[in-house]
Design an enzyme around this catalytic site. Structure first.
Site, PDB file in Angstrom:
ATOM      1  N   ASP A   9       0.850  -1.187   0.000  1.00 62.14           N
ATOM      2  CA  ASP A   9       0.000   0.000   0.000  1.00 62.14           C
ATOM      3  C   ASP A   9       0.882   1.232   0.000  1.00 62.14           C
ATOM      4  O   ASP A   9       2.035   1.184   0.432  1.00 62.14           O
ATOM      5  CB  ASP A   9      -0.927   0.011   1.222  1.00 62.14           C
ATOM      6  CG  ASP A   9      -2.104   0.972   1.073  1.00 62.14           C
ATOM      7  OD1 ASP A   9      -2.388   1.418  -0.056  1.00 62.14           O
ATOM      8  OD2 ASP A   9      -2.743   1.279   2.096  1.00 62.14           O
ATOM      9  N   GLY A  10       0.342   2.322  -0.494  1.00 62.08           N
ATOM     10  CA  GLY A  10       1.030   3.599  -0.479  1.00 62.08           C
ATOM     11  C   GLY A  10       0.116   4.662   0.088  1.00 62.08           C
ATOM     12  O   GLY A  10      -1.104   4.520   0.093  1.00 62.08           O
ATOM     13  N   GLU A  52       2.328   3.900  -4.045  1.00 57.08           N
ATOM     14  CA  GLU A  52       1.725   2.609  -4.393  1.00 57.08           C
ATOM     15  C   GLU A  52       2.718   1.788  -5.217  1.00 57.08           C
ATOM     16  O   GLU A  52       2.915   0.598  -4.977  1.00 57.08           O
ATOM     17  CB  GLU A  52       0.424   2.801  -5.177  1.00 57.08           C
ATOM     18  CG  GLU A  52      -0.693   3.496  -4.427  1.00 57.08           C
ATOM     19  CD  GLU A  52      -1.440   2.628  -3.427  1.00 57.08           C
ATOM     20  OE1 GLU A  52      -1.058   1.463  -3.198  1.00 57.08           O
ATOM     21  OE2 GLU A  52      -2.427   3.125  -2.857  1.00 57.08           O
ATOM     22  N   ASP A  74      -4.441  -2.469  -3.008  1.00 57.47           N
ATOM     23  CA  ASP A  74      -5.703  -1.766  -3.229  1.00 57.47           C
ATOM     24  C   ASP A  74      -5.555  -0.693  -4.314  1.00 57.47           C
ATOM     25  O   ASP A  74      -6.453   0.104  -4.530  1.00 57.47           O
ATOM     26  CB  ASP A  74      -6.248  -1.166  -1.930  1.00 57.47           C
ATOM     27  CG  ASP A  74      -5.337  -0.125  -1.315  1.00 57.47           C
ATOM     28  OD1 ASP A  74      -4.357   0.305  -1.942  1.00 57.47           O
ATOM     29  OD2 ASP A  74      -5.608   0.267  -0.155  1.00 57.47           O
ATOM     30  N   HIS A 129      -9.291  -0.328   2.946  1.00 58.56           N
ATOM     31  CA  HIS A 129     -10.032   0.053   4.159  1.00 58.56           C
ATOM     32  C   HIS A 129     -11.305  -0.772   4.316  1.00 58.56           C
ATOM     33  O   HIS A 129     -12.335  -0.260   4.732  1.00 58.56           O
ATOM     34  CB  HIS A 129     -10.340   1.555   4.139  1.00 58.56           C
ATOM     35  CG  HIS A 129      -9.135   2.387   3.863  1.00 58.56           C
ATOM     36  ND1 HIS A 129      -8.147   2.585   4.797  1.00 58.56           N
ATOM     37  CD2 HIS A 129      -8.728   3.026   2.741  1.00 58.56           C
ATOM     38  CE1 HIS A 129      -7.197   3.340   4.271  1.00 58.56           C
ATOM     39  NE2 HIS A 129      -7.513   3.598   3.022  1.00 58.56           N
ATOM     40  N   ASP A 139      -1.382  -0.387   5.076  1.00 52.65           N
ATOM     41  CA  ASP A 139      -1.849   0.992   5.212  1.00 52.65           C
ATOM     42  C   ASP A 139      -1.253   1.628   6.470  1.00 52.65           C
ATOM     43  O   ASP A 139      -0.792   2.773   6.433  1.00 52.65           O
ATOM     44  CB  ASP A 139      -3.375   1.036   5.257  1.00 52.65           C
ATOM     45  CG  ASP A 139      -3.898   2.445   5.414  1.00 52.65           C
ATOM     46  OD1 ASP A 139      -3.747   3.241   4.466  1.00 52.65           O
ATOM     47  OD2 ASP A 139      -4.435   2.765   6.491  1.00 52.65           O
TER      48      ASP A 139
END
Length: 161
Positions: A9-10, A52, A74, A129, A139
């Site tokens: 994740d970023g 990301e 994501d 999320h 995250d």
């Protein structure tokens, strides 16, 4: 070949702004024991898309030998670039997008292509999320890195990204 799952994740606080990536690498050894490694880093001024990409890149670069890799993220930006063959089009058009404009984040796309080259990589999208444990951990790693005191300079970032 070893099978590895990379979760990534970023994050960016503002876009652009301070940012970070988080990645979790998981694999099982010969007796089935799960091994896990976490990676993260923050940057002073960057974008969410760059983070990301960098999460996936750094995780792939951490692999010491060719592997079968499932990348779970994501980021539709990352997943669609490969699953919808955006990258193939960019390469055919000399790093131009379908509107004939230069591809944003080319430096990281080239680095990602080099990092994935020795591996058999499949990209998977998960909703962010939404309670996916590894995505939530990534995250947390990314946002903690973005909010941290050790922020590197994203040397490839330009305001055009």
């Amino acid at each position: 070949m070893q099978h590895v799952t990379i979760y990534s994740d970023g994050s960016a606080r503002g876009n652009p702004g301070p940012g970070g990536y988080g990645a979790v690498l998981q694999f099982r050894d010969a007796v089935g024991e799960l091994h896990e490694k976490e990676l993260s880093q923050g940057y002073g001024r960057t974008t969410n898309n760059r983070m990301e990409l960098l999460g996936v890149i750094v995780a792939l670069e951490a692999l010491k030998r060719p592997c079968v890799v499932d990348v779970v993220t994501d980021s539709q930006y990352v997943v669609k670039a490969f699953n919808d063959h955006w990258v193939d089009g960019w390469l055919k058009r000399g790093w131009k997008n379908s509107q004939k404009k230069p591809v944003k984040n080319r430096d990281l796309w080239e680095r990602l292509l080099a990092a994935k080259e020795p591996h058999d990589v499949t990209f998977h999208w998960v909703k962010g999320h939404a309670g996916h444990p590894e995505n939530e951990r990534c995250d947390e790693l990314a946002t903690t890195a973005a909010d941290g005191n050790v922020l590197l300079k994203d040397v490839g970032f330009t305001e055009a990204d």
